[in-house]
Scaffold this motif. Sequence first.
Motif, short mmCIF file in Angstrom:
data_model
loop_
_atom_site.label_atom_id
_atom_site.label_comp_id
_atom_site.label_asym_id
_atom_site.label_seq_id
_atom_site.Cartn_x
_atom_site.Cartn_y
_atom_site.Cartn_z
N GLU A 51 -30.54 -0.01 30.03
CA GLU A 51 -30.78 -0.42 31.41
C GLU A 51 -31.35 -1.83 31.47
OE1 GLU A 51 -33.43 1.29 34.99
OE2 GLU A 51 -32.19 2.79 33.94
N ARG A 52 -32.34 -2.12 30.62
CA ARG A 52 -32.93 -3.48 30.58
C ARG A 52 -31.86 -4.51 30.23
NH1 ARG A 52 -36.78 -0.94 27.41
NH2 ARG A 52 -36.01 -1.93 25.51
N ILE A 53 -31.06 -4.21 29.22
CA ILE A 53 -30.04 -5.15 28.75
C ILE A 53 -28.96 -5.34 29.81
CG2 ILE A 53 -28.23 -5.50 27.01
CD1 ILE A 53 -30.20 -3.77 25.15
N GLY A 54 -28.54 -4.23 30.44
CA GLY A 54 -27.50 -4.28 31.46
C GLY A 54 -27.89 -5.10 32.68
N GLN A 55 -29.18 -5.24 32.95
CA GLN A 55 -29.63 -6.04 34.08
C GLN A 55 -29.51 -7.54 33.79
OE1 GLN A 55 -33.61 -4.60 34.79
NE2 GLN A 55 -32.90 -2.79 35.86
N VAL A 56 -29.45 -7.88 32.51
CA VAL A 56 -29.41 -9.29 32.11
C VAL A 56 -28.01 -9.72 31.70
CG1 VAL A 56 -30.30 -10.90 30.37
CG2 VAL A 56 -31.82 -9.22 31.37
N HIS A 57 -27.22 -8.79 31.16
CA HIS A 57 -25.93 -9.15 30.59
C HIS A 57 -24.87 -8.11 30.98
CE1 HIS A 57 -23.55 -11.41 27.60
NE2 HIS A 57 -22.91 -10.26 27.46
#
Length: 189
Positions: A51-57
Amino acid sequence: MIQVRPSKQMRGLGVVQNGAPVLAEPARAFDLPAEREAAEQVIEQLFSAMERIGQVHPFAKGMGIAAPQIAIGRAAAVVQPPDPGNPAIVLLNPRIADRSSDEDEQYEGCLSFFDVRGLVPRPLRITVETTTLEGQLVTTTYERGLARLVHHEIDHLDGLLYTARMRTGVAPIPVKEYRQTGRAWAYEH
């Protein structure tokens, strides 16, 4: 404006980077159902990291993350198929039971090796055995892009980065030279 290297951005999101010993070691299997609680905690941490990564990339090809990539040496990984309408695939103690002899070669990236992309040959179909939280063995067959994503994550659990699968003489290219960002892998129908 200062450009942050992609690998530094991933490190900031809690993803272990190439060179960390945990990435080169085989992950320890869960004893299920006895270790169900531990497995559930790791799965929760994997979803949180995704979820954290998907918000950035954005990931047009889908994405996956294995427990060693968040510094947990256990045999768990999560794969989000390219179509966000499809549920995520949870892999516990996965093992490739069968693979097709038909292969193709496509560019792959890796959250732990994020500054480059590499051409990786992989089977077009794999059959994978996983264990449920209840301790049951489940066999699933994946094809094409999904087979590639799942195989990539199982490699992480075996202590391998995709570079170990690249043909001799083929080197990864810097991400800025990679021109397929935002597009799904192409397959003949």
